[in-house]
Write an enzyme that holds these catalytic residues in place. Structure first.
Site, mmCIF file in Angstrom:
data_model
loop_
_atom_site.group_PDB
_atom_site.id
_atom_site.type_symbol
_atom_site.label_atom_id
_atom_site.label_comp_id
_atom_site.label_asym_id
_atom_site.label_seq_id
_atom_site.Cartn_x
_atom_site.Cartn_y
_atom_site.Cartn_z
ATOM 1 N N GLU A 115 38.708 -1.401 11.755
ATOM 2 C CA GLU A 115 40.154 -1.257 11.592
ATOM 3 C C GLU A 115 40.670 -2.552 11.022
ATOM 4 O O GLU A 115 40.149 -3.625 11.321
ATOM 5 C CB GLU A 115 40.866 -0.995 12.931
ATOM 6 C CG GLU A 115 40.574 0.342 13.567
ATOM 7 C CD GLU A 115 39.332 0.323 14.443
ATOM 8 O OE1 GLU A 115 38.833 1.418 14.758
ATOM 9 O OE2 GLU A 115 38.846 -0.773 14.785
ATOM 10 N N TYR A 127 37.118 -5.562 1.910
ATOM 11 C CA TYR A 127 36.323 -4.457 2.445
ATOM 12 C C TYR A 127 36.070 -3.395 1.378
ATOM 13 O O TYR A 127 34.958 -2.899 1.239
ATOM 14 C CB TYR A 127 37.005 -3.835 3.662
ATOM 15 C CG TYR A 127 37.096 -4.767 4.856
ATOM 16 C CD1 TYR A 127 36.003 -5.520 5.269
ATOM 17 C CD2 TYR A 127 38.276 -4.885 5.580
ATOM 18 C CE1 TYR A 127 36.083 -6.375 6.360
ATOM 19 C CE2 TYR A 127 38.373 -5.729 6.671
ATOM 20 C CZ TYR A 127 37.273 -6.477 7.059
ATOM 21 O OH TYR A 127 37.360 -7.313 8.141
#
Length: 159
Positions: A115, A127
């Protein structure tokens, strides 16, 4: 998905090592400088007691960054990945992600999960560049200022 930072000629060689209690103060100092809502000493101690993977990225005696990850049945959940503010934008987050993926594959994981705050666009970009894809959101997941909560973007990477 490999990242090779370009260190200066006098930069010490980077290496990974397991987090121990003797290094926790240095980790907490970085954590408090890096985040508005940092993990506590108790969070790190609980992670270590639970035998989560807690790895430091060191450059000589200097703490460059770290990650904390939890192994599941066939997946790994990244709980914390931090690069010290003075070493950000040098490729160290990608090095940590490569190390995490290698460790995860070695443990037989098929997926990496994480998360990230919806407001942390830079981390989301790192990411995504590393191959993670957005798969959902968690409403009011993170603490925010004045008792508010911030949503999280859920991301995953098949290994």
């Amino acid at each position: 998905m490999s990242a090779v930072p370009t260190p200066s000629a006098d930069a010490p060689e980077a290496r990974l090592q397991a987090l121990t209690l003797s290094q926790l103060d240095a980790v907490l100092e970085v954590e408090q400088r890096a985040y508005t809502h940092p993990w506590t000493r108790g969070n790190f101690i609980d992670a270590m007691a639970s035998r989560y993977e807690c790895q430091l990225l060191m450059g000589g005696d200097q703490l460059l960054g770290y990650f904390v990850a939890m192994m599941g049945v066939d997946e790994v959940h990244l709980l914390n990945l931090t690069v010290a503010p003075e070493f950000q934008r040098q490729g160290w987050a990608r090095v940590l992600l490569d190390a995490l993926a290698l460790w995860s594959r070695g443990k037989g994981a098929q997926w990496l999960w994480l998360e990230v705050r919806v407001s942390n666009l830079r981390a989301q970009q790192i990411y995504e560049t590393h191959g993670f894809r957005r798969v959902g959101e968690r409403k009011r997941y993170y603490p925010a200022y004045h008792g508010q909560r911030e949503d999280a973007v859920v991301m995953s990477l098949p290994l």
